[in-house]
Design an enzyme around this catalytic site. Structure first.
Site, PDB file in Angstrom:
ATOM      1  N   GLU A   1       0.867  -1.049  -0.177  1.00  0.00           N
ATOM      2  CA  GLU A   1      -0.178  -0.107   0.002  1.00  0.00           C
ATOM      3  C   GLU A   1       0.863   1.343   0.024  1.00  0.00           C
ATOM      4  O   GLU A   1       1.966   1.342   0.739  1.00  0.00           O
ATOM      5  CB  GLU A   1      -0.777  -0.020   1.327  1.00  0.00           C
ATOM      6  CG  GLU A   1      -1.853   1.290   1.443  1.00  0.00           C
ATOM      7  CD  GLU A   1      -2.421   1.274   2.839  1.00  0.00           C
ATOM      8  OE1 GLU A   1      -2.904   0.172   3.142  1.00  0.00           O
ATOM      9  OE2 GLU A   1      -2.596   2.426   3.322  1.00  0.00           O
TER      10      GLU A   1
ATOM     11  N   GLU B   1      -1.924  11.347   3.786  1.00  0.00           N
ATOM     12  CA  GLU B   1      -3.008  10.721   4.804  1.00  0.00           C
ATOM     13  C   GLU B   1      -2.844  11.721   5.945  1.00  0.00           C
ATOM     14  O   GLU B   1      -1.893  11.618   6.633  1.00  0.00           O
ATOM     15  CB  GLU B   1      -2.672   9.662   5.067  1.00  0.00           C
ATOM     16  CG  GLU B   1      -3.390   8.692   6.172  1.00  0.00           C
ATOM     17  CD  GLU B   1      -2.699   7.282   6.437  1.00  0.00           C
ATOM     18  OE1 GLU B   1      -3.774   6.418   7.003  1.00  0.00           O
ATOM     19  OE2 GLU B   1      -1.835   7.251   6.291  1.00  0.00           O
TER      20      GLU B   1
END
Length: 273
Positions: free
Chosen positions: A159, A164
């Site tokens: 990932e 984020e």
């Protein structure tokens, strides 16, 4: 949240040729016209200029390992994805987070918060290249919007977390999850400050064999090198939402503004010529 061959000077060329966000934090948006990084060509993009989400490019259902259902990721999240929280307005995508409880069906349950979620799974995926969004993140305790890449083949890890945002600690995470479950390796970089919530900026990742470099406004912020860098096709995920756990500043509270939104002006992906 679960966590091409390019010349050695590609990052320098990229930094020199990319159009980054305007210098002023109060600028209304990033550059609207696609600018091609040196030695690369635009392979896929969405400028979000329509009245509704382009179903040829996006889905609003989760389809990856570790999710509890098509609209709820896992217990790190306090929010359930609903289609009405995906809004196109004024040439921008708005992924809304709200504190109106909802009774979900996939999976069944009652959820305190709702989020917006879109994914290009089965619709666009690519190995390597430069991936970028122009975005403005919401401010508030417990908010957790993100721009990330995961494998088309439904494996995990890897990932790539491009941008984020953890609202409770006012920190931006970028990094890579690699290895095999449950022995997952995290290579992470953290940046603090409120700039993501006070203006429009570009967030990108230059991904090549054995190397990942993260950028903000066209400038390198961190790099990861080694055999853990993935070499399989990946796709885009954009979502808003809330953090549910007690760590990383905890979930929303009475100070968190609702509704709020993770706003995206465009998403653009490039590949080597």
């Amino acid at each position: 949240m679960m966590r091409l061959r390019i010349l050695s000077g590609a990052l320098l060329l990229l930094t020199a040729t990319l159009t980054s966000a305007p210098a002023q934090a109060t600028a209304p948006t990033c550059a609207s016209a696609p600018q091609r990084p040196a030695g690369m060509q635009l392979s896929w993009h969405d400028e979000f200029g329509g009245r509704a989400l382009d179903q040829r490019s996006w889905s609003t259902v989760m389809d990856f390992p570790g999710r509890a259902g098509g609209h709820y990721h896992n217990t790190s999240y306090g929010s359930y994805a609903v289609d009405e929280n995906v809004v196109l307005s004024g040439g921008k995508l708005r992924l809304v987070t709200d504190n109106k409880p909802v009774v979900g069906t996939d999976p069944v349950g009652t959820y305190q918060y709702t989020e917006g979620f879109i994914s290009s799974h089965d619709k666009f995926f690519q190995t390597y290249g430069y991936w970028e969004i122009c975005a403005k993140f919401p401010a508030g305790k417990g908010l957790w919007p993100a721009f990330w890449l995961i494998p088309q083949d439904r494996s995990w890890p890897p990932e790539i977390d491009v941008a984020e945002w953890f609202g409770s600690i006012e920190s931006m995470h970028s990094g890579l999850a690699s290895g095999t479950w449950p022995d997952v390796r995290w290579d992470s970089h953290w940046a603090t400050g409120l700039d993501p919530t006070t203006g429009w900026h570009t967030y990108g990742v230059l991904w090549s064999p054995g190397r990942i470099t993260f950028t903000v406004d066209g400038k390198s912020t961190s790099s990861i090198t080694g055999a853990q860098v993935p070499d399989k096709p990946m796709y885009v995920v954009l979502n808003s939402g809330t953090w549910a756990n007690a760590d990383r500043g905890g979930p929303p509270d009475a100070t968190t503004p609702f509704p709020n939104s993770f706003d995206v002006d465009y998403v653009r992906v490039y590949q080597s010529k």
